[in-house]
Design a protein around this motif. Structure first.
Motif, mmCIF file in Angstrom:
data_model
loop_
_atom_site.group_PDB
_atom_site.id
_atom_site.type_symbol
_atom_site.label_atom_id
_atom_site.label_comp_id
_atom_site.label_asym_id
_atom_site.label_seq_id
_atom_site.Cartn_x
_atom_site.Cartn_y
_atom_site.Cartn_z
ATOM 1 N N THR A 153 -122.413 -1.035 -69.515
ATOM 2 C CA THR A 153 -123.693 -1.678 -69.197
ATOM 3 C C THR A 153 -123.869 -1.898 -67.711
ATOM 4 O O THR A 153 -124.963 -2.297 -67.273
ATOM 5 C CB THR A 153 -123.803 -3.023 -69.933
ATOM 6 O OG1 THR A 153 -122.669 -3.853 -69.596
ATOM 7 C CG2 THR A 153 -123.824 -2.814 -71.446
ATOM 8 N N HIS B 259 -132.350 -1.630 -75.647
ATOM 9 C CA HIS B 259 -133.702 -1.377 -75.159
ATOM 10 C C HIS B 259 -134.719 -1.978 -76.132
ATOM 11 O O HIS B 259 -134.510 -2.002 -77.356
ATOM 12 C CB HIS B 259 -133.929 0.141 -75.002
ATOM 13 C CG HIS B 259 -135.174 0.472 -74.246
ATOM 14 N ND1 HIS B 259 -136.420 0.554 -74.836
ATOM 15 C CD2 HIS B 259 -135.368 0.748 -72.917
ATOM 16 C CE1 HIS B 259 -137.330 0.844 -73.939
ATOM 17 N NE2 HIS B 259 -136.728 0.980 -72.759
ATOM 18 N N SER C 15 -129.754 -1.040 -72.008
ATOM 19 C CA SER C 15 -130.372 -1.236 -70.690
ATOM 20 C C SER C 15 -129.323 -1.687 -69.689
ATOM 21 O O SER C 15 -128.417 -2.468 -70.010
ATOM 22 C CB SER C 15 -131.484 -2.282 -70.782
ATOM 23 O OG SER C 15 -132.476 -1.888 -71.710
ATOM 24 N N ARG C 16 -129.473 -1.201 -68.432
ATOM 25 C CA ARG C 16 -128.583 -1.575 -67.342
ATOM 26 C C ARG C 16 -129.334 -2.440 -66.337
ATOM 27 O O ARG C 16 -130.573 -2.394 -66.279
ATOM 28 C CB ARG C 16 -128.040 -0.326 -66.647
ATOM 29 C CG ARG C 16 -127.043 0.466 -67.483
ATOM 30 C CD ARG C 16 -126.566 1.679 -66.729
ATOM 31 N NE ARG C 16 -125.461 2.335 -67.406
ATOM 32 C CZ ARG C 16 -124.847 3.405 -66.950
ATOM 33 N NH1 ARG C 16 -125.266 3.969 -65.809
ATOM 34 N NH2 ARG C 16 -123.845 3.932 -67.607
ATOM 35 N N PRO C 17 -128.589 -3.221 -65.566
ATOM 36 C CA PRO C 17 -129.270 -4.064 -64.568
ATOM 37 C C PRO C 17 -130.051 -3.269 -63.535
ATOM 38 O O PRO C 17 -131.046 -3.778 -62.984
ATOM 39 C CB PRO C 17 -128.114 -4.838 -63.926
ATOM 40 C CG PRO C 17 -127.027 -4.827 -64.947
ATOM 41 C CD PRO C 17 -127.146 -3.518 -65.649
ATOM 42 N N ASP C 18 -129.648 -2.020 -63.242
ATOM 43 C CA ASP C 18 -130.360 -1.237 -62.228
ATOM 44 C C ASP C 18 -131.601 -0.539 -62.773
ATOM 45 O O ASP C 18 -132.229 0.273 -62.076
ATOM 46 C CB ASP C 18 -129.418 -0.206 -61.598
ATOM 47 C CG ASP C 18 -128.804 0.718 -62.648
ATOM 48 O OD1 ASP C 18 -129.141 0.557 -63.847
ATOM 49 O OD2 ASP C 18 -127.981 1.577 -62.274
ATOM 50 N N GLY C 19 -131.951 -0.768 -64.042
ATOM 51 C CA GLY C 19 -133.144 -0.188 -64.622
ATOM 52 C C GLY C 19 -132.916 1.102 -65.362
ATOM 53 O O GLY C 19 -133.837 1.615 -66.003
ATOM 54 N N THR C 20 -131.725 1.675 -65.294
ATOM 55 C CA THR C 20 -131.431 2.899 -66.025
ATOM 56 C C THR C 20 -131.010 2.564 -67.453
ATOM 57 O O THR C 20 -130.783 1.395 -67.795
ATOM 58 C CB THR C 20 -130.314 3.685 -65.321
ATOM 59 O OG1 THR C 20 -129.132 2.863 -65.264
ATOM 60 C CG2 THR C 20 -130.749 4.069 -63.917
ATOM 61 N N HIS C 21 -130.865 3.594 -68.270
ATOM 62 C CA HIS C 21 -130.507 3.419 -69.668
ATOM 63 C C HIS C 21 -129.396 4.390 -70.023
ATOM 64 O O HIS C 21 -129.241 5.442 -69.403
ATOM 65 C CB HIS C 21 -131.711 3.681 -70.581
ATOM 66 C CG HIS C 21 -132.933 2.903 -70.186
ATOM 67 N ND1 HIS C 21 -133.051 1.554 -70.372
ATOM 68 C CD2 HIS C 21 -134.086 3.303 -69.588
ATOM 69 C CE1 HIS C 21 -134.230 1.139 -69.926
ATOM 70 N NE2 HIS C 21 -134.873 2.199 -69.433
ATOM 71 N N TRP D 175 -137.916 5.605 -77.457
ATOM 72 C CA TRP D 175 -138.257 5.942 -76.076
ATOM 73 C C TRP D 175 -137.722 7.315 -75.692
ATOM 74 O O TRP D 175 -138.327 8.025 -74.900
ATOM 75 C CB TRP D 175 -137.749 4.876 -75.124
ATOM 76 C CG TRP D 175 -136.256 4.899 -74.902
ATOM 77 C CD1 TRP D 175 -135.314 4.293 -75.632
ATOM 78 C CD2 TRP D 175 -135.572 5.582 -73.847
ATOM 79 N NE1 TRP D 175 -134.074 4.531 -75.148
ATOM 80 C CE2 TRP D 175 -134.205 5.318 -74.022
ATOM 81 C CE3 TRP D 175 -135.980 6.397 -72.778
ATOM 82 C CZ2 TRP D 175 -133.241 5.833 -73.179
ATOM 83 C CZ3 TRP D 175 -135.004 6.899 -71.921
ATOM 84 C CH2 TRP D 175 -133.655 6.624 -72.129
#
Length: 546
Positions: free
Chosen positions: A440, A456, A480-486, A534
């Motif tokens: 994560t 997500h 979901s990751r803190p940097d906005g990626t998945h 998604w």
């Protein structure tokens, strides 16, 4: 003839009024009122024989009447009724009978004016009046008890003034007052309060009580010896009657003491056996079996119809019972049932001796005869406290076991790349391997983090549905990751919620495809229908953008 008809009408009307009052108001114990009705009927029969000058039959009827009244008084003053402790009353009444015997033999009987008065009747009337006055003192607002006192006073006045006045009609009206007052006492609704079950109060045996009871029992023989040594025995009948009364009271007093001691021993043995079984119980079903066995030992056989051990307030709500008493200071409370002689006793699960409720609530619910439940109410409250301690001990042991299991799992998987987590029934993450934190892209997970917080938003509903089902399975979702990626993962879960040590879901995650760009179709063709929403939308956009 007219006097005989008058007594027949008065006696039948009074006895019928008592029977009708018992039928209408349905007291908890009918025996004392039925005995009182029999005493009134027997008194009327004696008065009829007296009107026809059949004195032997009249005296026999009067003796039977006094015996029935004595039995009725024993029922009215029995432990658990209005007088929760009749020990002191018995001691005082026995001493009063002995004192009246001495006064009658050595003071009143030497006066020739009182030769026509029956001393046995007077002593019996005073005994009846004293008990009735004690009932009024216990509840001065009880109309039925006041009417019983009025009737007893009428009998005493009639037995004293009727022979002294030469059988005048004015003195005879005192007996009419007796019939009317006793008949009306059963018609008033307060008559149920005289036999309403109440918890018995155990009185300690004191040395002065022993002395008082010994003097009362020894007085009639001593009076008889003094009369025999001083000349002919002139008061043999009254001495015999008083001796019989004091003997009956002494036996009753000793029987009450033996019964209290036996009940205390039964309660102690039952609670000791229940405590042993609850300490040995390893789970909630074993606790319930121990509680049911303890209830059967503490209460009489056949007096309990239903026993429910509700370990939380949700079970109480499903049974239609209140989860908390109206008075927060009470340790147990009553609810009504369809049957007139039954009640439901609710003992909340409180931690003794702390007297605080368990966090999840719950109660011991017992339905049965109110008289039996009232007598054992204190023991049942103690049993509920011991049950709360046993349940919390089991919960604590299970929590400690889960913690040790989590610590062992953390020690074993601390240096592996396996990505796994242990999730509670409410989807809170109880344990997460270091691989999940690396996947994560964050640090340590905050306490009480839910698995839904990592998934997500488009996939949360599918994950929730999958984890709510019984059994094992696999679901595909994106984290979901803190940097906005998945990152797209295959989440395999094992349902171990019924396992004693785990009590949760063991979730294993495996990354699928390229974690940076999820457009690589190679890993997804096999499970295209299971892809998260998604990913399906993004794949369709990439496919048709030309």
């Amino acid at each position: 003839m007219l006097r005989a008809i008058e007594w027949i009408l008065l006696g039948s009307g009074s006895a019928g009024a008592i029977l009708w009052g018992v039928h209408r108001h349905r007291p908890a114990r009918r025996a004392p009122w039925l005995l009182l009705a029999g005493a009134v009927a027997t008194l009327a029969i004696g008065d009829v024989f007296y009107a026809y000058d059949r004195m032997p039959f009249a005296d026999t009827a009067y003796l039977v009447m006094f015996a029935l009244v004595a039995l009725s008084l024993l029922q009215f003053t029995r432990g658990g009724a209005l007088l929760v402790d009749r020990a002191r009353l018995i001691d005082l009444v026995a001493f009063a009978c002995a004192g009246m015997l001495v006064v009658w033999v050595f003071v009143i009987s030497v006066d020739t004016r009182f030769q026509t008065v029956s001393p046995a009747d007077v002593i019996g009337d005073l005994l009846l009046l004293g008990v009735a006055v004690r009932l009024v003192a216990a509840d001065h607002r009880n109309v039925a008890a006041i009417l019983l006192v009025t009737g007893s006073a009428g009998m005493l006045a009639g037995d004293v003034f009727y022979p002294l006045s030469g059988e005048s009609p004015a003195a005879e009206s005192a007996y009419v007052l007796l019939y009317l007052a006793w008949g009306l006492s059963a018609l008033h609704p307060s008559m149920t309060g005289l036999t309403e079950p109440r918890p018995a109060r155990l009185s300690p045996w004191r040395f002065r009580d022993t002395i008082l009871l010994a003097l009362s029992a020894a007085t009639p023989p001593c009076v008889l010896i003094i009369e025999a040594l001083s000349g002919p025995v002139r008061n043999g009948v009254v001495i015999a009657v008083t001796g019989a009364i004091t003997l009956l009271l002494t036996i009753t007093r000793l029987a009450d003491a033996v019964q209290q001691h036996s009940q205390a021993l039964t309660r102690e043995r039952g609670l000791r056996a229940a405590n042993t079984a609850l300490v040995a119980a390893a789970d909630a079903p074993a606790v319930e079996r121990a509680v049911r066995a303890a209830v059967s030992r503490l209460l009489p056989t056949g007096s309990v119809r239903r026993v429910i051990l509700a370990t939380d307030d949700g079970r109480l709500s499903s049974e239609g019972l209140p989860a908390a008493p109206a008075d927060a200071g009470t340790r147990s409370w009553w609810t009504g049932t369809a049957a007139a002689d039954e009640r439901t006793l609710i003992c909340p699960l409180r931690l003794e001796p702390l007297a605080v409720a368990r966090p999840s609530g719950g109660a011991l619910v017992i339905t049965g005869r109110r008289e039996a439940l009232t007598a054992g109410r204190d023991a049942l409250e103690v049993l509920a406290g011991e049950t709360a301690l046993a349940l919390d001990r089991i919960t604590l042991v299970e929590a400690v076991g889960r913690r040790d299991s989590d610590l062992y799992l953390r020690a074993v998987t601390g240096n592996t790349a396996e990505i796994m987590a242990v999730v509670d029934s409410d989807h809170r993450i109880r344990y997460a391997s270091p691989g999940l934190r690396r996947l994560t892209g964050g640090g340590d997970l905050p306490p009480l983090t839910a698995l839904d917080d990592l998934v997500h938003s488009d996939d949360r509903a599918a994950v929730r549905r999958a984890l709510r089902t019984e059994g094992d399975g696999t679901v595909y979702c994106a984290l979901s990751r803190p940097d906005g990626t998945h990152v797209f993962v295959a989440m395999a879960y094992r349902d171990l919620r019924h396992d004693r040590l785990v009590q949760g879901l063991v979730v294993t995650l495996r990354p699928v495809g390229n974690s940076g760009a999820v457009t690589d179709p190679a890993p997804h063709h096999e499970h295209q229908g299971e892809l998260p929403a998604w990913v399906n939308r993004r794949s369709a956009r990439d496919k048709f953008r030309y």
